[in-house]
Design a protein around this motif. Structure first.
Motif, short mmCIF file in Angstrom:
data_model
loop_
_atom_site.label_atom_id
_atom_site.label_comp_id
_atom_site.label_asym_id
_atom_site.label_seq_id
_atom_site.Cartn_x
_atom_site.Cartn_y
_atom_site.Cartn_z
N THR A 1 49.86 42.14 26.29
CA THR A 1 48.63 43.09 26.29
C THR A 1 47.58 42.73 27.19
OG1 THR A 1 48.63 43.16 23.66
CG2 THR A 1 46.57 43.74 24.73
N LEU A 2 47.27 41.80 27.48
CA LEU A 2 46.25 41.11 28.68
C LEU A 2 46.94 41.62 29.92
CD1 LEU A 2 45.09 37.94 27.47
CD2 LEU A 2 43.84 40.19 27.67
N VAL A 3 48.40 41.61 30.05
CA VAL A 3 48.89 42.06 31.38
C VAL A 3 48.88 43.61 31.57
CG1 VAL A 3 51.18 42.43 32.46
CG2 VAL A 3 50.62 40.18 31.46
N PHE A 4 48.91 44.35 30.37
CA PHE A 4 48.68 45.76 30.51
C PHE A 4 47.21 45.96 30.88
CE2 PHE A 4 52.83 46.59 28.25
CZ PHE A 4 53.15 47.42 29.14
N ILE A 5 46.28 45.56 30.20
CA ILE A 5 44.96 45.69 30.40
C ILE A 5 44.60 45.33 31.78
CG2 ILE A 5 42.69 44.80 29.93
CD1 ILE A 5 43.81 46.64 27.81
N ALA A 6 44.96 44.17 32.25
CA ALA A 6 44.71 43.73 33.97
C ALA A 6 45.29 45.06 34.97
CB ALA A 6 45.33 42.62 34.15
N ALA A 7 46.69 45.41 34.48
CA ALA A 7 47.06 46.36 35.51
C ALA A 7 46.26 47.68 35.20
CB ALA A 7 48.66 46.60 35.05
N GLY A 8 45.96 48.04 34.12
CA GLY A 8 45.33 49.14 33.81
C GLY A 8 43.83 49.19 34.46
N LEU A 9 43.11 47.99 34.37
CA LEU A 9 41.91 47.96 35.15
C LEU A 9 41.98 48.02 36.57
CD1 LEU A 9 38.72 47.34 34.65
CD2 LEU A 9 39.27 45.23 34.76
N ALA A 10 42.99 47.38 37.25
CA ALA A 10 43.35 47.34 38.64
C ALA A 10 43.75 48.89 39.01
CB ALA A 10 44.44 46.49 38.99
N LEU A 11 44.19 49.89 38.25
CA LEU A 11 44.25 51.11 38.59
C LEU A 11 43.11 52.09 38.46
CD1 LEU A 11 48.03 51.77 37.05
CD2 LEU A 11 47.28 51.88 39.50
N ALA A 12 42.15 51.75 37.42
CA ALA A 12 41.27 52.54 37.05
C ALA A 12 40.14 52.33 37.89
CB ALA A 12 41.05 52.57 35.64
N VAL A 13 39.98 51.20 38.38
CA VAL A 13 38.62 50.72 38.94
C VAL A 13 38.35 51.62 40.02
CG1 VAL A 13 37.77 49.02 40.58
CG2 VAL A 13 38.47 48.34 38.51
N PRO A 14 38.92 52.18 40.94
CA PRO A 14 38.36 53.27 41.82
C PRO A 14 37.36 54.43 41.29
CG PRO A 14 40.53 52.53 42.60
CD PRO A 14 40.27 52.01 41.13
N LEU B 1 48.53 51.21 42.60
CA LEU B 1 49.31 52.24 41.91
C LEU B 1 50.77 51.57 42.38
CD1 LEU B 1 50.31 54.53 40.57
CD2 LEU B 1 49.68 56.13 42.27
N GLU B 2 51.09 51.40 43.75
CA GLU B 2 52.52 51.01 44.33
C GLU B 2 53.00 49.58 43.64
OE1 GLU B 2 54.75 50.40 48.32
OE2 GLU B 2 52.71 50.95 48.38
N VAL B 3 52.11 48.83 43.51
CA VAL B 3 52.26 47.67 42.89
C VAL B 3 52.75 47.51 41.46
CG1 VAL B 3 51.44 45.20 42.20
CG2 VAL B 3 50.92 46.29 44.65
N CYS B 4 51.92 48.39 40.65
CA CYS B 4 52.31 48.55 39.22
C CYS B 4 53.58 49.35 39.18
CB CYS B 4 51.14 49.19 38.62
SG CYS B 4 49.63 48.22 38.40
N LEU B 5 53.68 50.40 40.04
CA LEU B 5 55.01 50.85 39.64
C LEU B 5 56.20 50.07 40.06
CD1 LEU B 5 54.04 54.46 41.26
CD2 LEU B 5 54.32 54.09 38.92
N LEU B 6 56.26 49.47 41.10
CA LEU B 6 57.24 48.43 41.65
C LEU B 6 57.56 47.45 40.54
CD1 LEU B 6 56.52 48.22 45.42
CD2 LEU B 6 58.33 49.59 44.43
N LEU B 7 56.46 46.90 40.04
CA LEU B 7 56.43 45.83 39.15
C LEU B 7 57.26 46.28 37.71
CD1 LEU B 7 53.32 43.47 39.71
CD2 LEU B 7 55.96 43.07 40.30
#
Length: 496
Positions: free
Chosen positions: A126-139, A269-275
């Motif tokens: 869950t925390l992995v998803f939250i961290a990725a979501g925060l990174a994508l949404a921050v801008p 976005l690219e990092v999240c899609l690749l991972l």
């Protein structure tokens, strides 16, 4: 065996069920401490201006009252409630109000997301998803109306996905969320559109004997949601207004937040899609057909429009959670903390957050980021008492907030595709004749453009336009008979 042991350990932790609370607290504190980051968009100022207009007039706008080019033309604000909320807290607390309001909405968004995910997935996943979501949404996490609608979006979609996971129809208690969303932001249309694919997923996965009745219940829910979305001061016109935005065509790619994803440099976005792709290939993860369709649709939106990244960040995990849990292992059942203990804990956390907020806002000054705004130029412009100013698109919101009627501003749906594209071609000199045509057609008295823009530099070479103010951000050219160009060579707009 390792997976089972890990889950047993997590289940034994007495505070495991409180992960959404801790995520919400951490994110609230993060955005409160970095509060000025929420105010970097000058559009926040004109959103507050509109909200105050609604409060003062006890009515919602039906026509444009701000620009001089579209004054009196039909225009409605589908985000009127969010604008009123920002205006109210600004009037009461200054810039601390919008910061705290936006930080609270962001905190609630990720706390709700954590709650939905942790029903199926382990805390670590869950925390992995939250961290990725925060990174994508921050801008895109700014003190603007869409942020206040994000927790509603997560609750709405999370509720529907949960129903689909149970092979059931959504609760009618979700309908008030649609009414709230429709008054907060025009993105509610997306929530309506999602009903169909989620319903198909639920019916597809259900037992054959129950599919017909389930499909009818989902259809009834969809119809009720559509009717509920009309519960706004504008009725169904709020729904129709979205067509203007979707119909902007060639104008959308010219707006920064609507531009397609750019992979020229490595980004979140690219990092999240690749991972994500790598994990799917490594673990052999499979999804039901409709979930694949939903996921690919969200990815397409994020690639096609930069502003859709936060939608992917917040909704893709909800789509993935249940099927992913069945393949990589899910959350263990945690012992519930006693209700009195939880109540005391929640009260204590709320009191601590309130005290911390008051302490921080009393010693820290929040203010909009005006480094890219024409602050000094607009002050000089207002002294001229002009009414017809040709401005840079990015300056429109600041002009509205300062009581100057703009030529164009961020309400692109009001101006329309052709007007916006013509202005862009004029200010960027993609079609230089457009600049002089617009200046003449609208009887422009002065221009307020970025100092480094092509149009500003061209006017230095044209007779009849006197540069009366310039700084690193903006330049004012006054239309004045007899004014002589200040740079060589001279340019004659009428020359062929």
């Amino acid at each position: 065996m390792t997976m089972s042991v890990a889950h047993t350990t997590e289940a034994a932790h007495p505070l495991r069920g409180l992960l959404p609370l801790w995520v919400g607290v951490a994110i609230y504190a993060l955005f409160l401490l970095a509060g000025n980051r929420l105010l970097i968009d000058p559009d926040t100022m004109w959103q507050i201006t509109v909200g105050q207009w609604i409060i003062d007039h006890r009515a919602v706008p039906e026509t444009d009252v701000y620009s001089f080019t579209m004054r009196g033309q039909p225009w409605i604000s589908t985000q009127w409630l969010a604008q009123v909320m920002y205006a109210k807290v600004f009037a009461m607390f200054g810039w601390s109000g919008p910061v705290v309001l936006a930080a609270s909405a962001i905190s609630a968004t990720f706390a709700l997301s954590t709650k939905f995910l942790n029903r199926h997935l382990s805390e670590s996943t869950t925390l992995v998803f939250i961290a990725a979501g925060l990174a994508l949404a921050v801008p895109h996490l700014l003190a603007r109306p869409h942020v206040l609608a994000l927790p509603v979006m997560v609750a709405w979609v999370g509720g529907m996905i949960s129903a689909a996971d149970r092979r059931a129809a959504p609760s009618l208690w979700l309908l008030p969320l649609m009414a709230l969303w429709a008054n907060l932001h025009g993105g509610f249309v997306f929530g309506l559109v999602l009903i169909a694919p989620v319903a198909i997923d639920a019916v597809w996965s259900a037992e054959a004997r129950s599919r017909k009745s389930l499909a009818l219940r989902w259809a009834a829910f969809g119809l009720a949601a559509l009717l509920t979305s009309f519960v706004t001061p504008y009725g169904w016109n709020a729904l129709l207004a979205s067509q203007k935005i979707l119909g902007l065509g060639a104008a959308l790619p010219l707006i920064m937040e609507w531009k397609p994803a750019d992979f020229g440099s490595l980004g979140a976005l690219e990092v999240c899609l690749l991972l994500g792709t790598g994990l799917a290939l490594y673990r052999g993860i499979k999804l039901p057909p409709v979930r694949i369709m939903l996921l690919l649709g969200l990815v397409h939106m994020a690639l096609a429009q930069g502003r859709a990244s936060e939608i992917l960040a917040l909704l893709a995990p909800l789509v993935l959670a249940a099927p992913l849990a069945r393949q990589i292992g899910g959350a263990a059942t945690a012992p519930s903390t006693a209700a009195p203990t939880r109540g005391v804990l929640f009260a204590g956390v709320a009191a601590a957050l309130l005290a911390g907020t008051v302490a921080w806002t009393s010693v820290h000054r929040f203010e909009p980021h005006t480094r890219g705004s024409p602050v000094a130029a607009v002050a000089a412009l207002k002294q001229l008492n002009l009414s017809r100013v040709f401005n840079d698109y990015d300056f429109g919101g600041y002009l509205i907030a300062n009581g100057v009627a703009p030529f164009i501003d961020g309400r692109t749906e009001l101006y329309g595709e052709k007007f916006f594209v013509d202005h862009n071609a004029a200010s960027g000199l993609m079609e230089p004749e457009n600049l002089f045509r617009l200046l003449e057609a609208y009887n422009i008295e002065a221009t307020l453009m970025r100092t480094q823009s092509a149009a500003t530099k061209l006017l230095d070479h044209v007779d009849g336009w006197q540069k009366i103010y310039s700084d690193d951000i903006a330049t004012i050219h006054l239309h004045k008979s007899g004014a002589v160009h200040t740079r060589e060579p001279a340019v004659d707009p009428k020359a062929k």
